[in-house]
Design an enzyme around this catalytic site. Structure first.
Site, short mmCIF file in Angstrom:
data_model
loop_
_atom_site.label_atom_id
_atom_site.label_comp_id
_atom_site.label_asym_id
_atom_site.label_seq_id
_atom_site.Cartn_x
_atom_site.Cartn_y
_atom_site.Cartn_z
N ASP A 9 57.69 68.88 59.38
CA ASP A 9 56.65 67.95 58.80
C ASP A 9 57.12 67.61 57.46
O ASP A 9 56.00 67.01 56.47
CB ASP A 9 55.33 68.34 58.64
CG ASP A 9 54.78 68.84 60.40
OD1 ASP A 9 55.47 68.23 61.14
OD2 ASP A 9 54.13 69.76 60.59
N LYS A 12 60.71 63.73 58.01
CA LYS A 12 61.91 63.42 58.57
C LYS A 12 61.90 61.98 59.02
O LYS A 12 62.70 61.02 59.29
CB LYS A 12 62.32 64.21 59.81
CG LYS A 12 62.47 65.58 58.93
CD LYS A 12 63.02 66.68 60.19
CE LYS A 12 61.63 67.06 61.20
NZ LYS A 12 60.40 67.80 60.33
N GLY A 36 56.54 66.14 65.84
CA GLY A 36 55.61 64.87 65.66
C GLY A 36 56.24 64.17 64.42
O GLY A 36 56.06 64.82 63.30
N HIS A 37 56.87 62.90 64.69
CA HIS A 37 57.36 62.21 63.52
C HIS A 37 56.65 61.02 63.10
O HIS A 37 56.73 60.10 63.89
CB HIS A 37 58.77 62.02 63.72
CG HIS A 37 59.74 63.30 63.82
ND1 HIS A 37 61.13 63.27 64.26
CD2 HIS A 37 59.32 64.73 63.79
CE1 HIS A 37 61.65 64.61 64.21
NE2 HIS A 37 60.44 65.36 64.14
N GLN A 220 61.66 69.91 63.50
CA GLN A 220 60.99 71.24 63.01
C GLN A 220 61.78 71.38 61.69
O GLN A 220 62.03 70.21 61.09
CB GLN A 220 61.43 72.21 63.88
CG GLN A 220 60.48 72.55 65.02
CD GLN A 220 60.95 71.55 66.26
OE1 GLN A 220 61.97 71.60 66.56
NE2 GLN A 220 59.95 70.66 66.77
#
Ligand code: GDP
Ligand code: IMO
Ligand code: MG
Length: 419
Positions: A9, A12, A36-37, A220
């Site tokens: 988080d 990215k 989750g991007h 990650q």
């Protein structure tokens, strides 16, 4: 390639989207929908789980590589949401899937949940997306892959794997009904069959042969790496730069720049050690100001000060050549900020990330740094950067021995400065 240097988080998705115009191909190489991007531009916000963050750039192709594990239901939902927002990737033809990417089955998720439940307080804090069990089947040589979808006996292979899973699940207790999920799984697979399936190793090497540029997008963070993270509180893939080689089929000699991305402070979701964690009002302040709630699970992220020994470890492992500092604006209102430079550990002072970090808690030693006390979110030019923030950047560069090349001062695409 671009990878997270902390516990995920870091931002990215935002930066891959910013850099995408410079690349012909963006490729995810590991992880799955545990990621989750978040991307924000033109007043819109998107969260991507499996899909690479280059899809909004007109001329950029996107690849879900062989090292990724795909949940067809989640991937279809991502595609449906994008289509509803006016981005039909099937029509655009800007997404291809690796044949060798493994499939997450509904029963993999049941296994994930059963395993976590059994561990009680010692649980990993998994996102429960079935990541661990899917990689276990991959290395256990039982897994199903995207390319298998075209085999005439796919359904029998599926049934055999499910039977194995049900056997294991019976040891944990009663197995919940998953027939609705199973139907959704097969419906999603039918939909995904319309996309192009490729051999990612040939696909990326052909791109390179033609002189085209590729950005590998990590998921990650380094400290969640299966080998080098705070095991067992990690994910099940290699999140480090080596993972891009195996997760796409790129030789190590072909890797160019390695962008390492980190927050101006530090967060972690789930269980496991976090030496600089602030379980107090300051931690809560960071959480609120940084909106530190998971993009995938909505869980509150644990917050703390920046950890230089941990960053140095991550830089070494990945061979980072350029740094990107995110969320500097979250520290705007702090009179003083703190950076951990060393740990007191076992009666010694150390400046590295120790092996038995899970059992002996390292006590962080902090240096106090003057805050800049200025709203950064409107800054668009380098000459507007406050002097005290410049000093903080120089201070970090001195410790980390790698230049900070980008600075992010807000979630939007335009809130990015190239230094
Ligand atoms: P990723 O998993 O590394 O792509 O990061 P996430 O999207 O899970 O989490 C990063 C969060 O911070 C998202 O909500 C972003 O919109 C937000 N974000 C990214 N960069 C910045 C920044 O510079 N400042 C602020 N305030 N938020 C940011
Ligand atoms: P992005 O790509 C933050 C964490 C989980 C848990 C551990 C194992 O958005 O940075 P898993 O679901 O893999 O079995 O969970 O890893 N985790 C993440 N934390 N960001 C992520 O991805 C994460 N993906 C997994 O919270 O502690
Ligand atoms: Mg995330």
């Amino acid at each position: 390639m671009l990878l997270g240097l902390q516990w995920g988080d870091e931002g990215k998705g935002k930066i891959v989207d910013v850099l995408a115009p410079k690349y012909d191909l963006i490729a995810r190489f590991q992880g799955g929908p545990n990621a989750g991007h978040t991307l924000e531009f033109d007043g819109k916000k998107f969260v991507l789980n499996t899909i690479p963050s280059g899809i909004f750039e007109e001329n950029t192709m996107n690849l879900i590589g062989n090292g990724v594990v795909i949940d067809p239901i989640i991937l279809k939902r991502e595609l449906d949401n994008l289509k509803a927002a006016g981005h039909d990737l099937l029509a655009k033809g800007n997404l291809v899937l690796a044949k060798k990417a493994h499939l997450i089955l509904p029963t993999h998720q049941l296994l994930d949940a059963a395993s976590e439940k059994k561990m009680g307080d010692g649980k990993i804090g998994s996102t429960l997306k079935g990541i661990g069990p899917t990689y276990m089947d991959k290395t256990g040589r039982n897994g199903l892959r995207i390319g298998d979808l075209t085999l005439p006996d796919f359904k029998e292979r599926y049934a055999r794997l499910v039977e194995k899973h049900l056997n294991i699940l019976s040891h944990y207790g009663e197995v919940e009904d998953f027939s609705a999920k199973e139907q959704a799984f097969f419906d999603a697979l039918d939909y995904l069959k319309q996309f192009k399936f490729v051999d990612s190793e040939h696909f990326v090497n052909q791109y390179m042969k033609e002189g085209k540029t590729i950005l590998a997008e990590g998921a990650q963070g380094t400290l969640l790496d299966i080998d080098f993270g705070s095991y067992p509180f990690v994910t099940s893939s290699n999140t480090t730069s080596a993972g891009a080689c195996t997760g796409l089929g790129i030789a190590p000699t072909k890797i160019g720049e390695v962008f390492g991305i980190f927050k101006a402070y530090c967060t972690r979701v789930g269980g496991g050690p976090f030496p600089t964690e602030l379980e107090n009002e300051t931690g809560e302040q960071l959480r609120q100001l940084g909106r530190e709630f998971g993009a995938t699970t909505g869980r509150a992220r644990r917050c703390g000060w920046i950890d230089i020994p941990a960053l140095k470890y991550a830089i070494m492992l990945n061979g980072v050549t350029q740094l990107i500092m995110m969320k500097a604006d979250v520290l705007d209102t702090f009179e003083k900020i703190y950076a951990c430079t060393h740990y007191n550990y076992n009666g010694e002072t150390i400046d590295y990330f120790p092996y038995d970090i899970n059992t002996i808690k390292p006590e962080p030693v902090f240096e106090e740094i003057d805050g800049w006390n200025q709203d950064l979110t409107g800054i668009r030019e380098n000459n507007e950067i406050p002097e005290k923030l410049s000093s903080y950047i120089t201070y970090l560069e001195k410790h980390l021995e790698v230049p900070i090349k980008f600075l992010s001062v807000g979630p939007d695409r335009v809130q990015t400065l190239e230094l």
